[in-house]
Design an enzyme around this catalytic site. Structure first.
Site, PDB file in Angstrom:
ATOM      1  N   CYS A 183      -7.808  -5.396   2.080  1.00  0.00           N
ATOM      2  CA  CYS A 183      -6.499  -6.040   2.314  1.00  0.00           C
ATOM      3  C   CYS A 183      -6.488  -7.545   2.060  1.00  0.00           C
ATOM      4  O   CYS A 183      -5.857  -8.007   1.110  1.00  0.00           O
ATOM      5  CB  CYS A 183      -6.049  -5.758   3.745  1.00  0.00           C
ATOM      6  SG  CYS A 183      -5.704  -4.013   4.010  1.00  0.00           S
TER       7      CYS A 183
HETATM    8  N1  LIG Z   1      -8.052   0.208   4.781  1.00  0.00           N
HETATM    9  C1  LIG Z   1      -7.295  -0.581   5.511  1.00  0.00           C
HETATM   10  O1  LIG Z   1      -7.739  -1.171   6.481  1.00  0.00           O
HETATM   11  C2  LIG Z   1      -5.815  -0.766   5.177  1.00  0.00           C
HETATM   12  C3  LIG Z   1      -4.996  -1.371   6.135  1.00  0.00           C
HETATM   13  C4  LIG Z   1      -3.649  -1.524   5.865  1.00  0.00           C
HETATM   14  C5  LIG Z   1      -3.148  -1.132   4.625  1.00  0.00           C
HETATM   15  N2  LIG Z   1      -3.964  -0.580   3.693  1.00  0.00           N
HETATM   16  C6  LIG Z   1      -3.359  -0.175   2.432  1.00  0.00           C
HETATM   17  O2  LIG Z   1      -3.214   1.240   2.441  1.00  0.00           O
HETATM   18  C7  LIG Z   1      -3.393   1.769   1.123  1.00  0.00           C
HETATM   19  C8  LIG Z   1      -4.487   2.825   1.128  1.00  0.00           C
HETATM   20  O3  LIG Z   1      -5.694   2.182   1.507  1.00  0.00           O
HETATM   21  P1  LIG Z   1      -6.952   2.999   2.054  1.00  0.00           P
HETATM   22  O4  LIG Z   1      -7.889   1.969   2.612  1.00  0.00           O
HETATM   23  O5  LIG Z   1      -6.516   4.134   2.917  1.00  0.00           O
HETATM   24  O6  LIG Z   1      -7.527   3.591   0.687  1.00  0.00           O
HETATM   25  P2  LIG Z   1      -8.705   4.680   0.524  1.00  0.00           P
HETATM   26  O7  LIG Z   1      -9.364   4.371  -0.762  1.00  0.00           O
HETATM   27  O8  LIG Z   1      -9.511   4.753   1.777  1.00  0.00           O
HETATM   28  O9  LIG Z   1      -7.913   6.056   0.400  1.00  0.00           O
HETATM   29  C9  LIG Z   1      -7.040   6.334  -0.627  1.00  0.00           C
HETATM   30  C10 LIG Z   1      -7.107   7.831  -0.928  1.00  0.00           C
HETATM   31  O10 LIG Z   1      -6.100   8.091  -1.906  1.00  0.00           O
HETATM   32  C11 LIG Z   1      -6.606   9.056  -2.804  1.00  0.00           C
HETATM   33  N3  LIG Z   1      -5.807   9.009  -4.021  1.00  0.00           N
HETATM   34  C12 LIG Z   1      -5.874   8.160  -5.061  1.00  0.00           C
HETATM   35  N4  LIG Z   1      -4.925   8.431  -5.978  1.00  0.00           N
HETATM   36  C13 LIG Z   1      -4.233   9.494  -5.505  1.00  0.00           C
HETATM   37  C14 LIG Z   1      -3.129  10.229  -5.991  1.00  0.00           C
HETATM   38  N5  LIG Z   1      -2.527   9.908  -7.139  1.00  0.00           N
HETATM   39  N6  LIG Z   1      -2.700  11.274  -5.266  1.00  0.00           N
HETATM   40  C15 LIG Z   1      -3.293  11.611  -4.093  1.00  0.00           C
HETATM   41  N7  LIG Z   1      -4.332  10.924  -3.574  1.00  0.00           N
HETATM   42  C16 LIG Z   1      -4.797   9.874  -4.266  1.00  0.00           C
HETATM   43  C17 LIG Z   1      -8.052   8.694  -2.953  1.00  0.00           C
HETATM   44  O11 LIG Z   1      -8.816   9.781  -3.435  1.00  0.00           O
HETATM   45  C18 LIG Z   1      -8.425   8.276  -1.523  1.00  0.00           C
HETATM   46  O12 LIG Z   1      -8.932   9.364  -0.782  1.00  0.00           O
HETATM   47  C19 LIG Z   1      -3.691   0.570   0.241  1.00  0.00           C
HETATM   48  O13 LIG Z   1      -2.501   0.114  -0.346  1.00  0.00           O
HETATM   49  C20 LIG Z   1      -4.197  -0.464   1.218  1.00  0.00           C
HETATM   50  O14 LIG Z   1      -3.972  -1.781   0.753  1.00  0.00           O
HETATM   51  C21 LIG Z   1      -5.292  -0.380   3.951  1.00  0.00           C
END
Ligand SMILES: NC(=O)c1ccc[n+]([C@@H]2O[C@H](COP(=O)([O-])OP(=O)(O)OC[C@H]3O[C@@H](n4cnc5c(N)ncnc54)[C@H](O)[C@@H]3O)[C@@H](O)[C@H]2O)c1
Length: 466
Positions: free
Chosen positions: A272
Site C-alpha cells: 500500500c
Molecule cells: N494487503 C493489504 O494490506 C491491503 C490493505 C488495503 C488495501 N489493499 C488493496 O487491496 C487490493 C488487493 O490486495 P491484496 O493484498 O489482497 O492482494 P493479494 O495479492 O494478496 O491478493 C490478490 C488475489 O487476487 C487474485 N487475482 C489476480 N487477478 C485476478 C483476477 N483477474 N480474478 C480473480 N482473482 C485474481 C490473485 O491470485 C490473488 O490471490 C489491492 O488493490 C491493494 O492495494 C491491500
C-alpha cells in the site's frame, strides 16, 4: 431490482462473491460467510483455491479453522471457474493494483476481474471494487464494461467503490471493527452497497460518489507516506544535530492534541504505502498537476535503505572493517513487525545494496525462514534461495554487523546486544535492553554511548552520530 436485492441481503439469501482471495479478499469472504451468506470466492490461482477448498489458509490473519468451518458448513466455496460469478447477487473485488515498471497504475487485474464479472452479470447484481486505485476508476474503467453488456448502472445493476483498510497483523482492528467507507455510482448503488457491508461490518461511512470513496483511501495512505517521510527526514536532521530522534518523538507524542506519532525506519514497504500515492500522482499528472508532497515523501522514503547502508558502512569503518567481505546478519525481512509479508520490503533493498558492495549477507526472520530472490520485487536476475540463520551466540559472534531492519516482537534483542559485536538498529528495538558486548548504532543518534570505547581514532562512535 433494488428492493429485491435489499431483501435478499437482509434475509441472507443473497449469494456473495469475492474476486481475489488474498490479504484483503479472504478475510472479507470469511466475514460475509460468518454473517450467514453463501460465499463464492473466485481467484485465478488454482493453488489458492485448492488450498482453501481443503480448509487451509494462506493468509496469516485468517485461521485455517475459520476456512475449514465455513467450507464444511457449505457457506464458502473457492473456485477458478468464473461462470460461478453468475450465481452471485453481490460481488466484492479485491485484486492487486500494482505499479508498472514506469510507476504508472497497472490496471490489468481490475480490468480482467471486471470483464469476468461483466461476462457473468445479470440484472439485480451489485459489484463493489475494493482495490486501491485512482479516482475515476469505477466510473471510467468498470462502468463501461457493464454498459457494453446492455446493463444500466443504478437501474439494472449497482456499482460502488469501498476501499479496504485491512492492517495485517493488527491485533485490535480487523475487517469487522474497522469502519468502512462506501460510495456508489448513484444513490441506489450506495444504498445497496451500504446494506451489504452493514451485514458484517460494524460501522459504515457512506460518501456521495465513487470518486470520493476512491480518494479517501489515497488520502489515508498519502497521509502515512508523507508523515513517515517527515519523521525519516527528522531522523536525518537529528543525526546531523547529534540529537536522539527517538527521544524527540516520544516527548512530542506526550502532546495530547495536534500531534500524531510516526516513527522513522529503514524505508517503507508492503502493498500500500509505497504504491498507492503514485496512483494519485499519476492521475494528477494527466490533469497537468504535480503532487509535490507525494513526490517528496516518496523520494525521502525510498532513500532510507541507502541511508541505512551508509550507516553500516561508517560503523564498520569505525571498527577498521570494510563492507566488502564483512558478514552481515539482517534481522527481519518482512516489511513490518509480526507479519510474514515481504512485498516491497526495504530489507530487500538493504540486502541488495550491501551485496553490491561485496558483503556476505544472511538473514533471520521468524516469519520468513526462507525466501527466493525476485519473488517479492521486480529485480529479476538470479533467483537464489535464501535460508535464514538461527540467532545463536556463535552466529551473532561471527558476524561483523547485525542490522535490525524489522522489529518483530518475538526476537530476543538482549541476546543480540549481548552476543554481537556491532548492531545497527534502525527501529529502536534495542532501546529497552541493558548494555551488552555490542556497540549499538541507532538510525539517528545512538541512544547509548558506545560500549566498546574508542574506535579507529574517530570520535564518531562516541558522539551522537552513531
Ligand atoms: N494487503 C493489504 O494490506 C491491503 C490493505 C488495503 C488495501 N489493499 C488493496 O487491496 C487490493 C488487493 O490486495 P491484496 O493484498 O489482497 O492482494 P493479494 O495479492 O494478496 O491478493 C490478490 C488475489 O487476487 C487474485 N487475482 C489476480 N487477478 C485476478 C483476477 N483477474 N480474478 C480473480 N482473482 C485474481 C490473485 O491470485 C490473488 O490471490 C489491492 O488493490 C491493494 O492495494 C491491500
Amino acid at each position: 431490482m433494488k428492493a429485491q436485492l435489499l431483501s435478499r441481503i437482509n434475509d441472507r439469501s443473497a449469494t456473495v462473491g469475492v474476486v481475489g482471495l488474498g490479504y484483503v479478499g479472504l478475510p472479507l469472504a470469511m466475514e460475509f460467510a460468518k454473517a450467514g451468506f453463501h460465499v463464492i470466492g473466485y481467484d485465478v490461482s488454482e493453488r489458492v483455491c485448492k488450498l482453501l477448498t481443503r480448509g487451509e489458509s494462506h493468509i496469516q490473519d485468517v485461521p485455517a479453522s475459520d476456512v475449514a468451518a465455513m467450507v464444511k458448513a457449505g457457506r464458502f466455496e473457492a473456485t477458478t471457474d468464473e461462470s460461478a460469478l453468475g450465481r452471485c447477487d453481490a460481488i466484492s473485488i479485491a485484486v492487486p493494483t500494482p505499479l508498472s515498471k514506469t510507476r504508472d497504475p497497472d490496471m490489468r487485474f481490475v480490468q480482467a476481474a471486471t470483464e469476468a464479472i461483466a461476462r457473468n452479470a445479470h440484472p439485480g447484481m451489485l459489484a463493489v471494487l475494493e482495490s486501491t486505485t485512482y479516482p475515476g476508476t469505477t466510473r471510467e474503467v468498470m462502468q463501461p464494461k457493464l454498459v457494453e453488456r446492455g446493463l444500466t448502472v443504478g437501474k439494472d445493476v449497482f456499482l460502488a467503490f469501498s476501499p479496504e483498510r485491512v492492517d495485517p497483523g493488527n491485533p485490535k482492528y480487523h475487517t469487522k471493527n474497522t469502519p468502512k467507507v462506501v460510495g456508489g455510482m448513484t444513490a441506489a448503488c450506495t444504498e445497496v452497497a451500504v446494506a451489504l457491508y452493514s451485514s458484517c461490518i460494524d460501522t459504515i461511512v457512506p460518501v456521495s460518489t465513487t470518486e470520493a470513496a476512491e480518494l479517501v483511501k489515497l488520502l489515508e495512505n498519502t497521509f502515512r507516506s508523507v508523515n513517515i517521510g517527515l519523521v525519516n527526514e527528522m531522523a536525518i536532521i537529528c543525526e546531523k544535530l547529534g540529537v536522539n530522534v527517538w527521544e524527540v518523538i516520544e516527548a512530542a507524542a506526550t502532546k495530547p492534541f495536534g500531534f500524531m506519532k510516526f516513527t522513522p525506519g529503514p524505508g517503507i514497504g508492503g502493498h500500500c504505502i509505497p504504491l498507492d500515492p503514485h496512483y494519485l500522482a499519476w492521475k494528477m499528472r494527466t490533469l497537468n498537476y504535480k503532487t509535490r508532497f507525494i513526490d517528496l515523501a516518496s523520494e525521502i522514503n525510498s532513500e532510507m535503505p541507502a541511508v541505512v547502508v551508509e550507516k553500516i558502512s561508517i560503523a564498520l569503518n569505525d571498527d577498521r572493517k570494510a563492507v566488502n567481505g564483512s558478514r552481515i546478519i539482517v534481522v527481519g525481512v518482512a516489511y513490518k513487525k509480526d507479519i510474514d509479508d515481504m512485498r516491497e520490503s526495504p530489507a530487500l533493498d538493504v540486502i541488495r545494496l550491501l551485496e553490491e558492495r561485496g558483503a556476505e549477507v544472511v538473514h533471520h526472520d521468524p516469519f520468513i525462514p526462507r525466501f527466493r530472490d525476485g519473488d517479492h520485487d521486480e529485480s529479476g536476475g538470479e533467483r537464489r534461495e535464501r535460508i535464514g540463520v538461527d540467532l545463536t551466540a556463535a552466529e551473532l559472534g561471527n558476524a561483523d554487523a547485525v542490522v535490525i531492519v524489522t522489529d518483530h516482537s518475538q526476537i530476543d534483542y538482549q541476546q543480540i546486544v549481548d552476543d554481537a559485536v556491532l548492531v545497527i538498529d534502525t527501529r529502536n528495538a534495542t532501546a529497552k535492553t541493558s548494555r551488552g558486548r555490542a556497540r549499538v548504532v541507532s538510525l539517528a543518534a545512538d541512544p547509548r554511548p558506545a560500549a566498546s570505547a574508542v574506535v579507529g581514532g574517530s570520535t564518531r562512535a562516541k558522539t551522537a552520530v552513531g
